[in-house]
Enzyme design. Sequence first.
Site, PDB file in Angstrom:
ATOM      1  CE  LYS A  56       9.128  29.149  91.487  1.00  0.00           C
ATOM      2  NZ  LYS A  56       8.322  29.423  90.292  1.00  0.00           N
TER       3      LYS A  56
ATOM      4  NE  ARG B 103       3.363  28.747  95.309  1.00  0.00           N
ATOM      5  CZ  ARG B 103       4.216  27.983  94.628  1.00  0.00           C
ATOM      6  NH1 ARG B 103       5.219  27.404  95.235  1.00  0.00           N
ATOM      7  NH2 ARG B 103       4.061  27.803  93.353  1.00  0.00           N
TER       8      ARG B 103
ATOM      9  NE  ARG C 298       6.614  22.735  83.997  1.00  0.00           N
ATOM     10  CZ  ARG C 298       6.574  23.557  85.053  1.00  0.00           C
ATOM     11  NH1 ARG C 298       7.693  23.870  85.682  1.00  0.00           N
ATOM     12  NH2 ARG C 298       5.431  24.056  85.462  1.00  0.00           N
TER      13      ARG C 298
ATOM     14  NE  ARG D 108       4.006  20.918  87.507  1.00  0.00           N
ATOM     15  CZ  ARG D 108       4.666  21.911  88.110  1.00  0.00           C
ATOM     16  NH1 ARG D 108       5.993  21.930  88.107  1.00  0.00           N
ATOM     17  NH2 ARG D 108       4.029  22.876  88.730  1.00  0.00           N
TER      18      ARG D 108
ATOM     19  NE  ARG E  20       1.109  26.460  88.398  1.00  0.00           N
ATOM     20  CZ  ARG E  20       1.878  25.849  87.502  1.00  0.00           C
ATOM     21  NH1 ARG E  20       1.335  25.199  86.490  1.00  0.00           N
ATOM     22  NH2 ARG E  20       3.177  25.867  87.623  1.00  0.00           N
TER      23      ARG E  20
HETATM   24  P1  AP5 Z   1      11.029  25.358  85.650  1.00  0.00           P
HETATM   25  O1  AP5 Z   1      12.448  25.453  86.084  1.00  0.00           O
HETATM   26  O2  AP5 Z   1      10.338  24.045  85.778  1.00  0.00           O
HETATM   27  O3  AP5 Z   1      10.178  26.543  86.328  1.00  0.00           O
HETATM   28  P2  AP5 Z   1       9.697  26.769  87.816  1.00  0.00           P
HETATM   29  O4  AP5 Z   1       9.834  28.241  88.089  1.00  0.00           O
HETATM   30  O5  AP5 Z   1      10.351  25.840  88.760  1.00  0.00           O
HETATM   31  O6  AP5 Z   1       8.153  26.462  87.603  1.00  0.00           O
HETATM   32  P3  AP5 Z   1       7.025  25.710  88.433  1.00  0.00           P
HETATM   33  O7  AP5 Z   1       5.817  25.718  87.504  1.00  0.00           O
HETATM   34  O8  AP5 Z   1       7.460  24.392  88.935  1.00  0.00           O
HETATM   35  O9  AP5 Z   1       6.786  26.701  89.600  1.00  0.00           O
HETATM   36  P4  AP5 Z   1       5.510  26.892  90.418  1.00  0.00           P
HETATM   37  O10 AP5 Z   1       5.952  27.888  91.422  1.00  0.00           O
HETATM   38  O11 AP5 Z   1       4.283  27.287  89.665  1.00  0.00           O
HETATM   39  O12 AP5 Z   1       5.130  25.425  90.886  1.00  0.00           O
HETATM   40  P5  AP5 Z   1       5.584  24.539  92.131  1.00  0.00           P
HETATM   41  O13 AP5 Z   1       6.072  23.268  91.606  1.00  0.00           O
HETATM   42  O14 AP5 Z   1       6.417  25.331  93.090  1.00  0.00           O
HETATM   43  O15 AP5 Z   1      10.948  25.846  84.127  1.00  0.00           O
HETATM   44  C1  AP5 Z   1       9.728  25.861  83.406  1.00  0.00           C
HETATM   45  C2  AP5 Z   1       9.940  25.360  81.957  1.00  0.00           C
HETATM   46  O16 AP5 Z   1      10.706  26.311  81.232  1.00  0.00           O
HETATM   47  C3  AP5 Z   1      10.728  24.044  81.854  1.00  0.00           C
HETATM   48  O17 AP5 Z   1      10.267  23.320  80.752  1.00  0.00           O
HETATM   49  C4  AP5 Z   1      12.188  24.509  81.631  1.00  0.00           C
HETATM   50  O18 AP5 Z   1      12.936  23.538  80.909  1.00  0.00           O
HETATM   51  C5  AP5 Z   1      11.978  25.780  80.833  1.00  0.00           C
HETATM   52  N1  AP5 Z   1      12.954  26.840  81.123  1.00  0.00           N
HETATM   53  C6  AP5 Z   1      13.508  27.145  82.345  1.00  0.00           C
HETATM   54  N2  AP5 Z   1      14.318  28.227  82.230  1.00  0.00           N
HETATM   55  C7  AP5 Z   1      14.264  28.620  80.926  1.00  0.00           C
HETATM   56  C8  AP5 Z   1      14.884  29.695  80.183  1.00  0.00           C
HETATM   57  N3  AP5 Z   1      15.710  30.589  80.778  1.00  0.00           N
HETATM   58  N4  AP5 Z   1      14.590  29.801  78.861  1.00  0.00           N
HETATM   59  C9  AP5 Z   1      13.752  28.917  78.249  1.00  0.00           C
HETATM   60  N5  AP5 Z   1      13.142  27.875  78.878  1.00  0.00           N
HETATM   61  C10 AP5 Z   1      13.395  27.738  80.210  1.00  0.00           C
HETATM   62  O19 AP5 Z   1       4.174  24.331  92.861  1.00  0.00           O
HETATM   63  C11 AP5 Z   1       3.134  23.567  92.282  1.00  0.00           C
HETATM   64  C12 AP5 Z   1       1.892  23.626  93.155  1.00  0.00           C
HETATM   65  O20 AP5 Z   1       2.181  23.076  94.459  1.00  0.00           O
HETATM   66  C13 AP5 Z   1       1.342  25.030  93.453  1.00  0.00           C
HETATM   67  O21 AP5 Z   1       0.504  25.502  92.422  1.00  0.00           O
HETATM   68  C14 AP5 Z   1       0.584  24.769  94.773  1.00  0.00           C
HETATM   69  O22 AP5 Z   1      -0.651  24.132  94.544  1.00  0.00           O
HETATM   70  C15 AP5 Z   1       1.505  23.782  95.505  1.00  0.00           C
HETATM   71  N6  AP5 Z   1       2.506  24.449  96.361  1.00  0.00           N
HETATM   72  C16 AP5 Z   1       3.868  24.381  96.233  1.00  0.00           C
HETATM   73  N7  AP5 Z   1       4.463  25.114  97.197  1.00  0.00           N
HETATM   74  C17 AP5 Z   1       3.471  25.659  97.949  1.00  0.00           C
HETATM   75  C18 AP5 Z   1       3.445  26.541  99.089  1.00  0.00           C
HETATM   76  N8  AP5 Z   1       4.582  26.996  99.624  1.00  0.00           N
HETATM   77  N9  AP5 Z   1       2.240  26.887  99.576  1.00  0.00           N
HETATM   78  C19 AP5 Z   1       1.084  26.429  99.065  1.00  0.00           C
HETATM   79  N10 AP5 Z   1       1.033  25.601  97.979  1.00  0.00           N
HETATM   80  C20 AP5 Z   1       2.215  25.221  97.430  1.00  0.00           C
END
Ligand code: AP5
Length: 213
Positions: free
Chosen positions: A13, A85, A124, A157, A168
């Site tokens: 994402k 979410r 990552r 991370r 997660r």
């Molecule tokens: P990346 O692009 O980093 O993936 P992402 O989908 O953004 O993953 P996240 O882990 O950041 O999402 P998340 O939803 O779990 O965490 P968030 O930060 O929102 O890609 C991942 C890896 O793969 C990278 O190394 C990239 O280079 C590689 N890659 C990408 N595309 C690829 C492809 N096509 N092929 C191969 N490799 C690829 O949230 C973190 C925490 O914050 C949550 O757990 C929660 O505690 C809190 N939080 C955030 N938002 C909320 C909310 N709305 N409500 C409550 N808690 C929240």
Amino acid sequence: MKLLFFGPPGAGKGTQAKKVSEIFKIEHISTGDILREAVNKGSELGKKVKTIIDKGELVPDEIMNELVKEKIKDLDSFILDGYPRTIEQAKSLDRTLKELNKQIDAVVLIDVPEEEIVKRISSRRVCPNCGKVYNLITLKPKNDELCDNCGTNIIQRNDDREEIVRERYKIYQRNTYPVIEFYRKNNTIITIDGSKDVEEVTKELFNMLRRFR
Ligand code: AP5
Ligand code: ZN
């Protein structure tokens, strides 16, 4: 253009939202990035959410709803990445958008199977200084493990350990997947196969989004 990005942890994402944000000139709002920045700065918000994030659990809806409302109130176009979410967050966003007289154009779902996610996330790495995201298999920094932008040592991370990633993923299935159904009634859902190469995913996504420009 106003977009919501959904998908399991590590689906890509953030990677794709950054590209769409650059090319289509729209603001990328990642709630995960905002929370991690607050933790790094040691702000009041950061102190409140650090242990929750490290365990892979969700930050309370009230905190997230206020935070996002504040962010989008003056924007005409945005990508919300990682919000809403929960159904409660989706209802709150609905109310906020109504008050602001705004509407979501499309909901993007980037889908990737669990085993691929665990593999991707374990390799990552992120820059703790500027937030740039790397992958030791698919997107290595040019110089060893130093950030291309700022030369800082890249790190893993806290919530990217395998047992936390699986937690997660469970939370995503339980709390967030139903939110997509919530939008299916009244919104266009664009589903993208996120297990392809980054470039292929980007190409497919751009093709689908062109009509909303
Ligand atoms: P990346 O692009 O980093 O993936 P992402 O989908 O953004 O993953 P996240 O882990 O950041 O999402 P998340 O939803 O779990 O965490 P968030 O930060 O929102 O890609 C991942 C890896 O793969 C990278 O190394 C990239 O280079 C590689 N890659 C990408 N595309 C690829 C492809 N096509 N092929 C191969 N490799 C690829 O949230 C973190 C925490 O914050 C949550 O757990 C929660 O505690 C809190 N939080 C955030 N938002 C909320 C909310 N709305 N409500 C409550 N808690 C929240
Ligand atoms: Zn950096």
